[in-house]
Enzyme design. Structure first.
Site, PDB file in Angstrom:
ATOM      1  N   GLY A   1      43.651  16.408  11.508  1.00 27.29           N
ATOM      2  CA  GLY A   1      44.017  15.034  11.820  1.00 27.29           C
ATOM      3  C   GLY A   1      44.321  14.850  13.292  1.00 27.29           C
ATOM      4  O   GLY A   1      44.526  15.811  14.035  1.00 27.29           O
TER       5      GLY A   1
ATOM      6  N   GLY B   1      46.735  12.412  15.958  1.00 24.50           N
ATOM      7  CA  GLY B   1      47.848  11.475  16.021  1.00 24.50           C
ATOM      8  C   GLY B   1      48.115  11.125  17.466  1.00 24.50           C
ATOM      9  O   GLY B   1      47.356  11.521  18.351  1.00 24.50           O
TER      10      GLY B   1
ATOM     11  N   ASP C   1      61.247   9.177  12.137  1.00 25.57           N
ATOM     12  CA  ASP C   1      59.903   8.682  11.825  1.00 25.57           C
ATOM     13  C   ASP C   1      59.488   9.073  10.408  1.00 25.57           C
ATOM     14  O   ASP C   1      58.365   9.523  10.165  1.00 25.57           O
ATOM     15  CB  ASP C   1      58.899   9.244  12.852  1.00 25.57           C
TER      16      ASP C   1
ATOM     17  N   GLY D   1      50.305  12.358  19.155  1.00 29.10           N
ATOM     18  CA  GLY D   1      50.736  13.556  19.859  1.00 29.10           C
ATOM     19  C   GLY D   1      49.627  14.556  20.152  1.00 29.10           C
ATOM     20  O   GLY D   1      49.801  15.426  20.990  1.00 29.10           O
ATOM     21  N   GLY D   2      48.522  14.516  19.497  1.00 25.69           N
ATOM     22  CA  GLY D   2      47.504  15.527  19.727  1.00 25.69           C
ATOM     23  C   GLY D   2      46.601  15.693  18.526  1.00 25.69           C
ATOM     24  O   GLY D   2      46.449  14.779  17.719  1.00 25.69           O
TER      25      GLY D   2
ATOM     26  N   LYS E   1      49.024  22.510  15.835  1.00 25.15           N
ATOM     27  CA  LYS E   1      49.031  21.208  16.517  1.00 25.15           C
ATOM     28  C   LYS E   1      48.914  21.454  18.013  1.00 25.15           C
ATOM     29  O   LYS E   1      49.711  22.194  18.584  1.00 25.15           O
ATOM     30  CB  LYS E   1      50.327  20.471  16.200  1.00 25.15           C
TER      31      LYS E   1
HETATM   32  N1  LIG Z   1      51.267  21.257   8.614  1.00 20.29           N
HETATM   33  C1  LIG Z   1      50.189  20.520   8.339  1.00 20.29           C
HETATM   34  N2  LIG Z   1      49.373  20.859   7.333  1.00 20.29           N
HETATM   35  C2  LIG Z   1      48.287  20.109   7.034  1.00 20.29           C
HETATM   36  N3  LIG Z   1      47.933  18.998   7.705  1.00 20.29           N
HETATM   37  C3  LIG Z   1      48.703  18.605   8.731  1.00 20.29           C
HETATM   38  C4  LIG Z   1      49.869  19.340   9.101  1.00 20.29           C
HETATM   39  N4  LIG Z   1      50.464  18.712  10.129  1.00 20.29           N
HETATM   40  C5  LIG Z   1      49.704  17.641  10.402  1.00 20.29           C
HETATM   41  N5  LIG Z   1      48.640  17.562   9.575  1.00 20.29           N
HETATM   42  C6  LIG Z   1      47.576  16.536   9.597  1.00 20.29           C
HETATM   43  O1  LIG Z   1      47.371  16.098  10.926  1.00 20.29           O
HETATM   44  C7  LIG Z   1      47.654  14.701  11.057  1.00 20.29           C
HETATM   45  C8  LIG Z   1      48.316  14.408  12.401  1.00 20.29           C
HETATM   46  O2  LIG Z   1      49.520  15.189  12.474  1.00 20.29           O
HETATM   47  P1  LIG Z   1      50.836  14.686  13.167  1.00 20.29           P
HETATM   48  O3  LIG Z   1      51.268  13.470  12.435  1.00 20.29           O
HETATM   49  O4  LIG Z   1      51.820  15.780  13.251  1.00 20.29           O
HETATM   50  O5  LIG Z   1      50.319  14.372  14.583  1.00 20.29           O
HETATM   51  P2  LIG Z   1      50.969  13.381  15.577  1.00 20.29           P
HETATM   52  O6  LIG Z   1      50.117  13.507  16.762  1.00 20.29           O
HETATM   53  O7  LIG Z   1      52.394  13.697  15.745  1.00 20.29           O
HETATM   54  O8  LIG Z   1      50.790  12.008  14.825  1.00 20.29           O
HETATM   55  P3  LIG Z   1      51.696  10.702  14.887  1.00 20.29           P
HETATM   56  O9  LIG Z   1      52.755  10.967  15.856  1.00 20.29           O
HETATM   57  O10 LIG Z   1      50.755   9.642  15.300  1.00 20.29           O
HETATM   58  O11 LIG Z   1      52.250  10.521  13.497  1.00 20.29           O
HETATM   59  C9  LIG Z   1      48.530  14.377   9.871  1.00 20.29           C
HETATM   60  O12 LIG Z   1      48.403  13.025   9.516  1.00 20.29           O
HETATM   61  C10 LIG Z   1      47.991  15.312   8.798  1.00 20.29           C
HETATM   62  O13 LIG Z   1      46.836  14.751   8.213  1.00 20.29           O
END
Ligand SMILES: Nc1ncnc2c1ncn2[C@@H]1O[C@H](COP(=O)(O)OP(=O)(O)OP(=O)(O)O)[C@@H](O)[C@H]1O
Length: 325
Positions: free
Chosen positions: A62, A64, A179, A66-67, A84
């Site tokens: 995925g 987001g 969040d 953040g990356g 991540k």
């Molecule tokens: N530990 C994990 N196991 C499986 N999938 C994951 C995991 N962590 C994140 N993902 C997948 O990656 C996507 C993005 O992760 P995450 O939400 O941590 O990123 P982000 O950049 O912080 O996003 P945002 O801040 O926009 O919510 C999640 O919506 C999920 O689908």
């Protein structure tokens, strides 16, 4: 006024470290509470040691704000993790955010209700930062809602219990998540629900530090985050996490975000109006009295009246749906 968090789906691509960077060890795991620094690796507890070069990317899980999150495999052990990655070319806020996320996630490394943190890595060559964590193989509650449909009361009691156990653990360590929403609650094939994404979390210096900033996803923010004086005055972030959980449960039951009509496009002004001045969101007819009361205890507009995580863990809705009783 509040900052609205715009979702950006950046197409960030980060190659895993080159073989020349393999001298940097990615130890798994050793106790630490420090954040990633230059050349640093941090890990969660003692045990095996792996190198970044031992990790192979399998697929993108995925994107987001953040990356990018990858499914990765340790080539030596075949263990699967989620990685991540935030590129050094990301903006300063994003880079700051991942460092805070690393620090807070590493402090919350030993709860079965929080996505397990295994370590972090900052490449000295590229400046990219990566967090290695437990892979949650059933995705998020948001994706499950989209693919499998709405949740019944028994499933929601299980979700609520797991998330409250996670919040109880975090809050006891003075960590507010800020969040909580379906997209940040991850599920595995054992049907365990765990709290993830500490990108906007905050470590409170004192238990009742006021939480002034407006980070997080606007739609799940509690009324006092917009207008502290009108809703409890002495606002703290712990109660805001409970509000977000209440809205999350409503959404999983109803199948759409409860403060908007189905299909209605969210905009900041509509949301803020609905949260602060609208009727308190509530369940439709046909639900049990216990579930209705549970959601009401989460969604009290006055933050001081909202139940805490330990209180909610004793609520009849959870007791009634506890498979162990
Ligand atoms: N530990 C994990 N196991 C499986 N999938 C994951 C995991 N962590 C994140 N993902 C997948 O990656 C996507 C993005 O992760 P995450 O939400 O941590 O990123 P982000 O950049 O912080 O996003 P945002 O801040 O926009 O919510 C999640 O919506 C999920 O689908």
């Amino acid at each position: 006024m509040a900052l609205v968090r715009h979702r950006r789906h950046l197409n960030l691509r980060l190659p895993l470290p080159e073989p020349s960077e393999r001298c940097l060890r990615f130890p798994l795991p050793q106790p630490t509470t420090t954040a990633a620094k230059s050349f640093s690796t941090t890990a969660a507890s003692s045990g095996d040691v792996i190198f970044p070069g031992d990790i192979e990317k399998l697929e993108v899980l995925g994107h987001g704000n953040g990356g990018t999150v990858y499914k990765v495999r340790d080539k030596r052990t075949s263990s699967i993790y989620a990685l991540k990655v935030v590129q050094s070319s990301s903006d300063a806020t994003t880079r700051r955010r991942i460092k805070t996320e690393t620090e807070i996630h590493s402090r919350a490394a030993d709860s079965p209700y929080v996505v397990r943190y295994h370590g972090s890595f900052e490449s000295p060559l590229s400046g990219d930062v990566a967090i290695l964590m437990e892979y949650m193989d059933s995705g998020t509650l948001e994706t499950l809602l989209k693919t499998k449909g709405t949740f019944d009361e028994a499933s929601l009691a299980k979700v609520a219990r797991d998330v409250l156990n996670g919040l109880n653990y975090l809050h006891a360590r003075n960590i507010v998540h800020r969040d909580i929403k379906p997209a940040n609650l991850l599920v595995n094939s054992k049907n365990e629900v765990k709290i993830g994404d500490f990108g906007v979390s905050k470590l409170m210096c004192r238990t009742l530090d006021p939480c002034k900033s407006y980070v997080g996803t606007c739609a799940y923010m509690s009324p006092e985050r917009f207008d502290p004086d009108a809703y409890g005055g002495n606002y703290n972030g712990y109660a805001a996490d409970i509000w977000s959980l209440g809205l999350t449960l409503l959404e999983l039951y109803m199948g759409h975000f409860p403060l908007l009509q189905e299909g209605q496009r969210p905009d900041w002004a509509t949301l803020m109006w609905a949260i602060c001045f609208g009727e308190r969101p509530s369940l439709p007819g046909g639900v049990s009295a216990e579930f209705r009361d549970f959601v009401e205890c989460c969604l009290k507009k006055e933050s001081s009246e909202r139940w805490t995580a330990p209180q909610l863990l004793t609520h009849p809705f959870l007791c009634k749906n506890d498979p162990e009783t």
